[in-house]
Structure formats: structure tokens, C-alpha cells
Design an enzyme around this catalytic site. Structure first.
Site, PDB file in Angstrom:
ATOM      1  N   HIS A  49     -78.025  48.440 -23.589  1.00 22.68           N
ATOM      2  CA  HIS A  49     -76.865  48.936 -23.983  1.00 22.68           C
ATOM      3  C   HIS A  49     -76.036  48.181 -24.517  1.00 22.68           C
ATOM      4  CE1 HIS A  49     -76.863  52.168 -20.557  1.00 22.68           C
ATOM      5  NE2 HIS A  49     -78.158  52.227 -21.042  1.00 22.68           N
ATOM      6  N   GLU A  51     -73.116  46.469 -23.942  1.00 20.21           N
ATOM      7  CA  GLU A  51     -73.030  45.509 -23.093  1.00 20.21           C
ATOM      8  C   GLU A  51     -73.819  44.605 -22.452  1.00 20.21           C
ATOM      9  OE1 GLU A  51     -70.144  49.181 -22.069  1.00 20.21           O
ATOM     10  OE2 GLU A  51     -72.412  48.703 -22.575  1.00 20.21           O
ATOM     11  N   CYS A  79     -71.262  51.681 -18.177  1.00 15.78           N
ATOM     12  CA  CYS A  79     -71.940  52.385 -16.893  1.00 15.78           C
ATOM     13  C   CYS A  79     -72.152  51.585 -15.874  1.00 15.78           C
ATOM     14  CB  CYS A  79     -73.197  52.836 -17.643  1.00 15.78           C
ATOM     15  SG  CYS A  79     -74.542  51.378 -17.906  1.00 15.78           S
ATOM     16  N   CYS A  82     -74.186  48.274 -16.691  1.00 15.41           N
ATOM     17  CA  CYS A  82     -73.355  47.522 -17.528  1.00 15.41           C
ATOM     18  C   CYS A  82     -72.361  46.679 -16.606  1.00 15.41           C
ATOM     19  CB  CYS A  82     -73.002  47.982 -18.818  1.00 15.41           C
ATOM     20  SG  CYS A  82     -74.387  48.537 -19.888  1.00 15.41           S
TER      21      CYS A  82
END
Length: 146
Positions: A49, A51, A79, A82
């Protein structure tokens, strides 16, 4: 640079994946230097992702980085995975564009555990969370996917 300027860099990164436009930038607070920029590459690796990709990339490029002097800018609320990575890395500040509530309205939210809940349940680490920076511009990224 301001929060808005760094968020624009995260938006620019997010634009590299229009189907999943999640971008992140990690900044050294003392110098203002952008140390990492990343976007969602989940098509290559499901845990890349924006991040996590920024954290992985920074750790590889700069293993001696002082994590506690950084701010992570992200186009959308992280999320739980992350958020956990941010806590484990020791990044004390996160600046968010789009909220989890907006992602949910757009049908893009998979886990309804907001970052503040992940932080609150952490046995260590504090994370200062700033929300809504360039929110309408970030929201537009996700509205375009829907």
C-alpha cells in the site's frame, strides 16, 4: 513546505495508480526533506500500500533514519495494516487527506478499524493524527475510481 504542499506530492504519487490511488510521502520534520514517496502497488505485492511501500523503501535506502522525527502524509486514512506499520516504524505524526468514512461511502473500505483505534490499542507509541488536509482533492482521486 506546508502540509498542503506535502499532500500534493502524495496526490501526485497516488496518480500513478488511478485504479487504486493511494499515495504517501514521508518527510523529515527538521529539514523538511522528502525522504520517501510511494503509491499503492498492490497489483505487484498485496502489502505494498502507499504507506507500507514508503516505509519499506525508506528503510532500505536509509537504515539509520530517525523514525521518531518523521511525518507521513497519506492521501487516505491508513488501513489497519498500514497503521500497524506506522506504529512499528515509530513514525509519530500522520497527516491524512480522505477519511475512512468517505472511502466507506465510495465502497472502497475493506476494514472498518480507523487509525485512531489501532493507535489506541497499541502497547507502545503515540501517533499525532491530522485529518482533512486537501480533503476535497484527495476525495476526487477515489470518486474517480467509483
Amino acid at each position: 513546505m506546508s502540509h498542503e504542499a506535502y499532500m500534493r506530492l502524495a496526490i501526485e504519487a497516488a496518480s500513478k495508480n488511478p485504479d487504486s490511488p493511494f499515495g504517501a510521502v514521508i518527510v523529515d520534520d527538521a529539514s523538511g526533506e522528502v525522504l520517501a514517496t510511494a503509491f499503492n502497488e498492490g497489483h505487484k505485492n498485496p502489502v505494498r500500500h502507499g504507506e507500507t511501500a514508503a516505509i519499506y523503501d525508506l528503510a532500505e535506502k536509509n537504515p539509520g533514519v530517525e523514525w521518531n522525527s518523521l511525518t507521513l502524509y497519506t492521501t487516505a486514512e491508513p488501513c489497519p495494516m498500514c497503521a500497524g506499520a506506522i506504529i512499528w516504524a515509530g513514525i509519530p505524526r500522520v497527516v491524512i487527506g480522505t477519511s475512512a468514512e468517505t472511502l466507506k461511502k465510495l465502497g472502497m473500505l475493506r476494514t472498518e478499524i480507523p487509525i485512531h483505534e489501532v493507535v489506541a490499542r497499541s502497547a507502545f507509541g503515540e501517533v499525532d493524527i491530522t485529518r482533512g488536509v486537501l480533503e476535497s482533492e484527495c476525495d476526487a482521486l477515489y470518486e474517480a475510481v467509483g
